[in-house]
Design a protein around this motif. Sequence first.
Motif, PDB file in Angstrom:
ATOM      1  N   GLU A 165      27.958  66.176  25.913  1.00  0.00           N
ATOM      2  CA  GLU A 165      27.736  67.486  26.528  1.00  0.00           C
ATOM      3  C   GLU A 165      26.336  67.627  27.119  1.00  0.00           C
ATOM      4  O   GLU A 165      26.141  68.308  28.134  1.00  0.00           O
ATOM      5  CB  GLU A 165      27.975  68.598  25.500  1.00  0.00           C
ATOM      6  CG  GLU A 165      29.437  68.784  25.121  1.00  0.00           C
ATOM      7  CD  GLU A 165      29.636  69.972  24.208  1.00  0.00           C
ATOM      8  OE1 GLU A 165      28.634  70.692  23.967  1.00  0.00           O
ATOM      9  OE2 GLU A 165      30.769  70.192  23.739  1.00  0.00           O
ATOM     10  N   GLU A 166      25.352  66.986  26.476  1.00  0.00           N
ATOM     11  CA  GLU A 166      23.971  67.126  26.948  1.00  0.00           C
ATOM     12  C   GLU A 166      23.668  66.241  28.158  1.00  0.00           C
ATOM     13  O   GLU A 166      22.575  66.298  28.719  1.00  0.00           O
ATOM     14  CB  GLU A 166      22.978  66.811  25.821  1.00  0.00           C
ATOM     15  CG  GLU A 166      22.984  65.362  25.343  1.00  0.00           C
ATOM     16  CD  GLU A 166      24.027  65.074  24.268  1.00  0.00           C
ATOM     17  OE1 GLU A 166      23.892  64.039  23.599  1.00  0.00           O
ATOM     18  OE2 GLU A 166      24.948  65.911  24.107  1.00  0.00           O
ATOM     19  N   MET A 167      24.654  65.427  28.566  1.00  0.00           N
ATOM     20  CA  MET A 167      24.470  64.519  29.693  1.00  0.00           C
ATOM     21  C   MET A 167      25.129  65.072  30.952  1.00  0.00           C
ATOM     22  O   MET A 167      26.181  65.710  30.893  1.00  0.00           O
ATOM     23  CB  MET A 167      25.082  63.156  29.369  1.00  0.00           C
ATOM     24  CG  MET A 167      24.468  62.453  28.169  1.00  0.00           C
ATOM     25  SD  MET A 167      22.893  61.692  28.595  1.00  0.00           S
ATOM     26  CE  MET A 167      22.502  60.834  27.058  1.00  0.00           C
ATOM     27  N   GLU A 168      24.524  64.775  32.104  1.00  0.00           N
ATOM     28  CA  GLU A 168      25.096  65.185  33.388  1.00  0.00           C
ATOM     29  C   GLU A 168      24.883  64.074  34.417  1.00  0.00           C
ATOM     30  O   GLU A 168      23.760  63.567  34.562  1.00  0.00           O
ATOM     31  CB  GLU A 168      24.448  66.474  33.887  1.00  0.00           C
ATOM     32  CG  GLU A 168      25.029  66.955  35.215  1.00  0.00           C
ATOM     33  CD  GLU A 168      24.321  68.187  35.751  1.00  0.00           C
ATOM     34  OE1 GLU A 168      24.783  68.736  36.769  1.00  0.00           O
ATOM     35  OE2 GLU A 168      23.292  68.589  35.160  1.00  0.00           O
ATOM     36  N   LEU A 169      25.935  63.712  35.123  1.00  0.00           N
ATOM     37  CA  LEU A 169      25.859  62.700  36.177  1.00  0.00           C
ATOM     38  C   LEU A 169      25.705  63.412  37.515  1.00  0.00           C
ATOM     39  O   LEU A 169      26.568  64.197  37.912  1.00  0.00           O
ATOM     40  CB  LEU A 169      27.116  61.829  36.169  1.00  0.00           C
ATOM     41  CG  LEU A 169      27.088  60.575  37.058  1.00  0.00           C
ATOM     42  CD1 LEU A 169      25.989  59.616  36.604  1.00  0.00           C
ATOM     43  CD2 LEU A 169      28.441  59.869  37.041  1.00  0.00           C
ATOM     44  N   ARG A 170      24.597  63.129  38.193  1.00  0.00           N
ATOM     45  CA  ARG A 170      24.301  63.814  39.449  1.00  0.00           C
ATOM     46  C   ARG A 170      24.249  62.815  40.606  1.00  0.00           C
ATOM     47  O   ARG A 170      23.871  61.656  40.423  1.00  0.00           O
ATOM     48  CB  ARG A 170      22.951  64.540  39.360  1.00  0.00           C
ATOM     49  CG  ARG A 170      22.834  65.485  38.181  1.00  0.00           C
ATOM     50  CD  ARG A 170      21.416  66.060  38.104  1.00  0.00           C
ATOM     51  NE  ARG A 170      21.184  66.766  36.846  1.00  0.00           N
ATOM     52  CZ  ARG A 170      19.988  67.195  36.454  1.00  0.00           C
ATOM     53  NH1 ARG A 170      18.934  67.019  37.244  1.00  0.00           N
ATOM     54  NH2 ARG A 170      19.855  67.806  35.283  1.00  0.00           N
ATOM     55  N   GLY A 217      27.750  57.308  46.666  1.00  0.00           N
ATOM     56  CA  GLY A 217      28.006  56.152  45.804  1.00  0.00           C
ATOM     57  C   GLY A 217      26.904  55.840  44.816  1.00  0.00           C
ATOM     58  O   GLY A 217      27.093  55.032  43.908  1.00  0.00           O
ATOM     59  N   MET A 218      25.741  56.456  44.970  1.00  0.00           N
ATOM     60  CA  MET A 218      24.634  56.271  44.039  1.00  0.00           C
ATOM     61  C   MET A 218      24.526  57.527  43.171  1.00  0.00           C
ATOM     62  O   MET A 218      24.496  58.645  43.692  1.00  0.00           O
ATOM     63  CB  MET A 218      23.325  56.027  44.788  1.00  0.00           C
ATOM     64  CG  MET A 218      23.324  54.749  45.601  1.00  0.00           C
ATOM     65  SD  MET A 218      21.832  54.561  46.627  1.00  0.00           S
ATOM     66  CE  MET A 218      20.545  54.378  45.377  1.00  0.00           C
ATOM     67  N   LYS A 219      24.477  57.314  41.864  1.00  0.00           N
ATOM     68  CA  LYS A 219      24.437  58.449  40.940  1.00  0.00           C
ATOM     69  C   LYS A 219      23.412  58.188  39.837  1.00  0.00           C
ATOM     70  O   LYS A 219      23.158  57.033  39.469  1.00  0.00           O
ATOM     71  CB  LYS A 219      25.816  58.696  40.341  1.00  0.00           C
ATOM     72  CG  LYS A 219      26.888  59.003  41.410  1.00  0.00           C
ATOM     73  CD  LYS A 219      28.255  59.253  40.797  1.00  0.00           C
ATOM     74  CE  LYS A 219      29.317  59.400  41.874  1.00  0.00           C
ATOM     75  NZ  LYS A 219      29.084  60.575  42.752  1.00  0.00           N
TER      76      LYS A 219
END
Length: 320
Positions: A165-170, A217-219
Motif C-alpha cells: 500500500e505504501e508503494m506507488e508506481l509512477r 514504458g519507463m516507470k
Amino acid sequence: MDRLDQVREKMKKIILNDEWLDRFIDYTIVHGKEHDESFSSEEEMKQFSVNENNPTILLTDDEGKRILGTASLLYLEYYLRGSRARLRIFHVLNELQDKAAAYGVLNDFVIEQLEQKELNHAFLFVPLVEEQTIQLFKAMDMQVERYVFSMVNTLERIAPCTFPEEMELRDFRKGRDEEVWIEIRNEAFSTLTGNATPMTLEELKEYNESPEYVEGGMKILYEGDKPVGIIRIAEITENGESFAELGPVAVLEKYRNRGLGKNLIRAGLQFAKETGYSKVELCVDAQNQYAKQIYETEGFREKEGLVCLEIQNRNCSPTE
C-alpha cells in the motif's frame, strides 16, 4: 613461413573505405547473426558509416573482389568509459581452409586498435550452440567474461501486479526524472559484471530520443516520496519485426527480497501487452540465478544461451 604469413599471402587486408562500404554492410547483415546480431542487423547497419568510431578491417580474396572475413569495432562512449570496445562483427567464412589463421589476422587488427586507444579489451557474444567457434576463439586466448541467457515471454498469462500500500508506481517524466532514474540504475548495477560502468545523464537523454523509447514504458517505484526501483520497456526491431524489450529492472538493495522486482516485471509485461506487443525479450546473466528463476516464474522461457568473450590488450590494466 608460418600459417599467418601464408594466409596473409593468399588474402588482401583492406581498411574499410567507401568503395567497400555496401559490400561490408551486406556481409555483416548476412553473417553477423551467426554470432552476435546486436549491432549487425539490417536496422543497425542502415546507420553505419565509415568513421573513427567504427574501425574495420576486411579480408578479401587475392584479387580483391570478395570479402572472406571482417572485424569491426564499435566505440560507444559508455563502453570507452569502461575501457572496452564492442565487436560489431568478428567473422570469417566457413569455407576457408584455415579459419584459425584467418581469425588470427583479425585478432591482430583488434589488438592493434585496442593498443592505439589504450583500451583493456573488446568483447562479443557467441551462442553456446556454436561450440566449434567458441573453442576456436578460446584457443586464440580469448577469455570468458560471463554467460548470459536470452529469454522470451509471449504474454499469454500475466500475474496481477500487487505492490504494498505504501508503494506507488509512477510514469517517468521526461525533463524531470532523469537524475532519479540514473541514481537508482547506477547504484543497483554497481557490482554487475558487464554493466557496472555508471550511465550518464547524457546517455539517458540520448536513449529517450532514440527509436527504442516507448512513451510510458519507463516507470519509477516510490515508497512515499522516495524512489526505490525502476522498470523499462523499450521497442526493438530486428529483421522487420518489432517487439518489446524488458530492462533494466532495478531495486535498491535496502528494498530487495520484498517481491518488488517481481511486481515491477509484471507491471512491465502488462504495459507491453496493453501497448500491443506480442512478446517481450530480455537478457539475464547466468550468475544471477535468482533473477533467472523469477523471470521463469513470470512466464519467460530460455531462448538461447550465449558466452561473452574478450580479446584482451595485455598491455593495459583492467578497469572493470
